[in-house]
Scaffold this active site. Structure first.
Site, short mmCIF file in Angstrom:
data_model
loop_
_atom_site.label_atom_id
_atom_site.label_comp_id
_atom_site.label_asym_id
_atom_site.label_seq_id
_atom_site.Cartn_x
_atom_site.Cartn_y
_atom_site.Cartn_z
N TYR A 16 0.83 -1.20 0.00
CA TYR A 16 0.00 0.00 0.00
C TYR A 16 0.86 1.25 0.00
CZ TYR A 16 1.46 0.50 4.79
OH TYR A 16 2.24 0.65 5.90
N ILE A 31 -7.52 -0.45 10.30
CA ILE A 31 -8.64 0.48 10.36
C ILE A 31 -9.83 -0.06 9.54
CG2 ILE A 31 -7.31 2.54 10.89
CD1 ILE A 31 -7.09 3.15 7.97
N PHE A 71 2.33 9.54 3.75
CA PHE A 71 2.69 9.38 5.16
C PHE A 71 3.19 7.97 5.47
CE2 PHE A 71 -1.93 8.76 4.88
CZ PHE A 71 -2.09 7.49 5.42
N ASP A 72 2.94 7.01 4.57
CA ASP A 72 3.43 5.65 4.81
C ASP A 72 3.38 4.86 3.50
OD1 ASP A 72 4.43 3.49 6.13
OD2 ASP A 72 2.63 3.04 7.29
N PHE A 118 -5.61 5.69 -0.09
CA PHE A 118 -4.73 4.52 -0.13
C PHE A 118 -4.74 3.88 -1.50
CE2 PHE A 118 -5.58 4.70 4.45
CZ PHE A 118 -4.33 4.42 4.99
N TYR A 144 -8.91 7.33 11.26
CA TYR A 144 -8.48 7.59 12.62
C TYR A 144 -9.34 8.61 13.36
CZ TYR A 144 -4.44 4.85 11.42
OH TYR A 144 -3.63 3.81 11.03
#
Length: 214
Positions: free
Chosen positions: A122, A152, A132-133, A206, A184
């Site tokens: 991902y 999540i 961010f990731d 994502f 979140y």
């Protein structure tokens, strides 16, 4: 989860040995170069072939060359089609839950089953486009049990399907847009000293690649 702390919770030619040659050395008198002899067993054999045999020989070589080129072009075409599918604009469909999705590539493998240990790659982004990731950057996909709260809610729903969303199939790539309540929420993530990697009430994007069961 030891990863995703912030995002989901946790042709080679033969060496044609050049025909046996007797070549002039560096200090050889250049007037004698013309006497240098080149012998080629292959050339002698080839000169003995009949016209029909010569024609057949070249046809075989043409067939081999054509087969190689065709196979190579097939590979390039497949890669181009895949790249085009991933780069083309992806129109999101919004489900009743608020989760939006778009299949960039529909997989051909089995769908995931609730509670199954699966692997997925991902890239997580904010709506600003900031990443961010990314599991790709780590060189290792995320492994988790889907549908049991290890990640999540938007991820479980986005992969398993339901509520108007088709399940992902192994090998597929899907774009997800998660509203805060499926991500979140008010708390955000990665917060420290008044700053958060994922701000409170953030909408997350994502790009998910469902590899298959782990």
């Amino acid at each position: 989860m030891n990863s995703l702390a912030f995002s989901v919770g946790n042709y080679t030619p033969r060496n044609l040995s050049a025909p046996n040659t007797t070549l002039p050395t560096k200090n050889l008198d250049t007037t004698k170069v013309s006497t240098t002899k080149f012998s080629s067993h292959r050339q002698e054999n080839f000169s003995q072939l009949q016209p029909k045999e010569i024609q057949a020989f070249f046809k075989r070589r043409e067939a081999i060359g054509l087969g190689f080129c065709t196979g190579f072009l097939d590979v390039l075409l497949q890669q181009q089609l895949t790249a085009t599918a991933e780069e083309a604009p992806c129109e999101l469909t919004v489900a009743p839950s608020g989760l939006a999705f778009c299949d960039r590539i529909v997989g051909t493998g089995p769908e995931a089953v609730k509670g199954q240990l699966i692997k997925a790659h991902y890239v997580g982004k904010l709506v600003s486009g900031k990443i961010f990731d990314s599991s790709y950057n780590r060189g290792k996909p995320l492994t988790f049990r889907v549908g049991v709260g290890e990640v999540i809610k938007g991820w479980d729903q986005g992969i398993l399907g339901g509520d108007g969303i088709p399940p992902m199939l192994a090998g597929g790539k899907r774009k997800l847009k998660l509203p805060p309540e499926l991500a979140y929420g008010m708390r955000g993530a990665g917060c420290k000293g008044g700053s958060c990697i994922i701000p409170p009430d953030a909408v997350l994007l994502f790009d998910v690649e469902f590899i298959g069961k782990a």
